[in-house]
Design a protein around this motif. Structure first.
Motif, PDB file in Angstrom:
ATOM      1  N   HIS A 151      15.455   7.622  72.440  1.00 47.92           N
ATOM      2  CA  HIS A 151      15.023   8.836  71.750  1.00 47.92           C
ATOM      3  C   HIS A 151      13.562   8.765  71.281  1.00 47.92           C
ATOM      4  CE1 HIS A 151      15.748  12.683  69.936  1.00 47.92           C
ATOM      5  NE2 HIS A 151      15.341  12.233  68.756  1.00 47.92           N
ATOM      6  N   PRO A 152      13.089   7.665  70.672  1.00 48.61           N
ATOM      7  CA  PRO A 152      11.679   7.620  70.272  1.00 48.61           C
ATOM      8  C   PRO A 152      10.719   7.700  71.459  1.00 48.61           C
ATOM      9  CG  PRO A 152      12.901   5.942  69.092  1.00 48.61           C
ATOM     10  CD  PRO A 152      13.824   6.511  70.130  1.00 48.61           C
ATOM     11  N   LEU A 153      11.072   7.074  72.575  1.00 46.85           N
ATOM     12  CA  LEU A 153      10.232   7.150  73.763  1.00 46.85           C
ATOM     13  C   LEU A 153      10.184   8.584  74.292  1.00 46.85           C
ATOM     14  CD1 LEU A 153       8.532   5.739  75.898  1.00 46.85           C
ATOM     15  CD2 LEU A 153      10.648   5.282  77.155  1.00 46.85           C
ATOM     16  N   ARG A 154      11.323   9.267  74.281  1.00 44.91           N
ATOM     17  CA  ARG A 154      11.382  10.660  74.718  1.00 44.91           C
ATOM     18  C   ARG A 154      10.518  11.536  73.829  1.00 44.91           C
ATOM     19  NH1 ARG A 154      17.042  13.681  75.335  1.00 44.91           N
ATOM     20  NH2 ARG A 154      17.309  11.947  76.750  1.00 44.91           N
ATOM     21  N   GLN A 155      10.518  11.269  72.525  1.00 44.58           N
ATOM     22  CA  GLN A 155       9.699  12.060  71.614  1.00 44.58           C
ATOM     23  C   GLN A 155       8.210  11.829  71.857  1.00 44.58           C
ATOM     24  OE1 GLN A 155      11.267  11.024  67.746  1.00 44.58           O
ATOM     25  NE2 GLN A 155      12.360  12.972  67.644  1.00 44.58           N
ATOM     26  N   VAL A 156       7.807  10.590  72.090  1.00 41.67           N
ATOM     27  CA  VAL A 156       6.397  10.294  72.356  1.00 41.67           C
ATOM     28  C   VAL A 156       5.946  10.971  73.648  1.00 41.67           C
ATOM     29  CG1 VAL A 156       4.788   8.445  72.943  1.00 41.67           C
ATOM     30  CG2 VAL A 156       6.362   8.154  71.040  1.00 41.67           C
ATOM     31  N   ILE A 157       6.768  10.879  74.685  1.00 43.92           N
ATOM     32  CA  ILE A 157       6.437  11.541  75.950  1.00 43.92           C
ATOM     33  C   ILE A 157       6.380  13.052  75.759  1.00 43.92           C
ATOM     34  CG2 ILE A 157       7.280  12.005  78.285  1.00 43.92           C
ATOM     35  CD1 ILE A 157       8.315   9.126  78.318  1.00 43.92           C
ATOM     36  N   GLY A 158       7.302  13.599  74.978  1.00 45.81           N
ATOM     37  CA  GLY A 158       7.309  15.034  74.714  1.00 45.81           C
ATOM     38  C   GLY A 158       6.058  15.490  73.984  1.00 45.81           C
ATOM     39  N   ILE A 159       5.612  14.707  73.010  1.00 44.80           N
ATOM     40  CA  ILE A 159       4.388  15.056  72.284  1.00 44.80           C
ATOM     41  C   ILE A 159       3.187  15.024  73.222  1.00 44.80           C
ATOM     42  CG2 ILE A 159       2.803  14.241  70.491  1.00 44.80           C
ATOM     43  CD1 ILE A 159       5.333  13.412  68.914  1.00 44.80           C
ATOM     44  N   LEU A 160       3.135  14.017  74.099  1.00 44.62           N
ATOM     45  CA  LEU A 160       2.033  13.939  75.062  1.00 44.62           C
ATOM     46  C   LEU A 160       2.053  15.113  76.035  1.00 44.62           C
ATOM     47  CD1 LEU A 160       2.003  10.106  75.802  1.00 44.62           C
ATOM     48  CD2 LEU A 160       0.392  11.416  74.403  1.00 44.62           C
ATOM     49  N   VAL A 161       3.237  15.521  76.453  1.00 41.15           N
ATOM     50  CA  VAL A 161       3.351  16.669  77.365  1.00 41.15           C
ATOM     51  C   VAL A 161       2.921  17.957  76.658  1.00 41.15           C
ATOM     52  CG1 VAL A 161       5.002  18.082  78.652  1.00 41.15           C
ATOM     53  CG2 VAL A 161       5.092  15.604  78.826  1.00 41.15           C
ATOM     54  N   VAL A 162       3.310  18.126  75.398  1.00 44.38           N
ATOM     55  CA  VAL A 162       2.888  19.310  74.642  1.00 44.38           C
ATOM     56  C   VAL A 162       1.363  19.334  74.501  1.00 44.38           C
ATOM     57  CG1 VAL A 162       2.914  20.382  72.360  1.00 44.38           C
ATOM     58  CG2 VAL A 162       5.044  19.673  73.411  1.00 44.38           C
ATOM     59  N   LEU A 163       0.773  18.193  74.170  1.00 41.44           N
ATOM     60  CA  LEU A 163      -0.687  18.135  74.040  1.00 41.44           C
ATOM     61  C   LEU A 163      -1.382  18.421  75.369  1.00 41.44           C
ATOM     62  CD1 LEU A 163      -1.120  15.097  71.635  1.00 41.44           C
ATOM     63  CD2 LEU A 163      -1.401  17.528  71.120  1.00 41.44           C
ATOM     64  N   ALA A 164      -0.816  17.926  76.465  1.00 46.39           N
ATOM     65  CA  ALA A 164      -1.386  18.217  77.782  1.00 46.39           C
ATOM     66  C   ALA A 164      -1.289  19.711  78.101  1.00 46.39           C
ATOM     67  CB  ALA A 164      -0.672  17.406  78.857  1.00 46.39           C
ATOM     68  N   GLY A 165      -0.174  20.337  77.770  1.00 48.92           N
ATOM     69  CA  GLY A 165      -0.022  21.777  78.000  1.00 48.92           C
ATOM     70  C   GLY A 165      -0.982  22.597  77.162  1.00 48.92           C
ATOM     71  N   ILE A 166      -1.172  22.190  75.910  1.00 49.47           N
ATOM     72  CA  ILE A 166      -2.124  22.903  75.050  1.00 49.47           C
ATOM     73  C   ILE A 166      -3.548  22.717  75.570  1.00 49.47           C
ATOM     74  CG2 ILE A 166      -3.143  22.917  72.739  1.00 49.47           C
ATOM     75  CD1 ILE A 166      -0.318  22.320  71.662  1.00 49.47           C
TER      76      ILE A 166
END
Length: 66
Positions: A3-18
Motif C-alpha cells: 500500500h505505501p508503494l502504491r501511494q508513492v507511485i500514485g502521487i508521482l503519477v498525479v504530479l506527472a499528470g499535473i
C-alpha cells in the motif's frame, strides 16, 4: 504491491499528470490550428485520465475488491 508503494507511485503519477496539463496550457505551441486543436483536446483528456489514475492508486477502492 504494498500500500505505501502504491501511494508513492500514485502521487508521482498525479504530479506527472499535473505537469503534463500545465505544459499543455502554458507551453504548448500556440500555432496549433485545425486538426491540432482536436489533438490538444485529446491530450487534455489524457492528462485528466492520468490524474484520475493516480488518484485511484493513492485511494484504492477496498470495498469494491471484496
Amino acid at each position: 504491491m504494498t500500500h505505501p508503494l502504491r501511494q508513492v507511485i500514485g502521487i508521482l503519477v498525479v504530479l506527472a499528470g499535473i505537469g503534463f496539463a500545465a505544459w499543455l496550457v502554458f507551453a504548448a505551441p500556440d500555432d496549433w490550428d485545425g486538426a491540432m486543436d482536436v489533438v490538444r483536446i485529446a491530450l487534455g483528456s489524457a492528462a485528466l485520465g492520468i490524474v484520475g489514475l493516480g488518484a485511484r492508486l493513492v485511494f484504492p477502492d477496498e470495498a469494491g475488491s471484496r
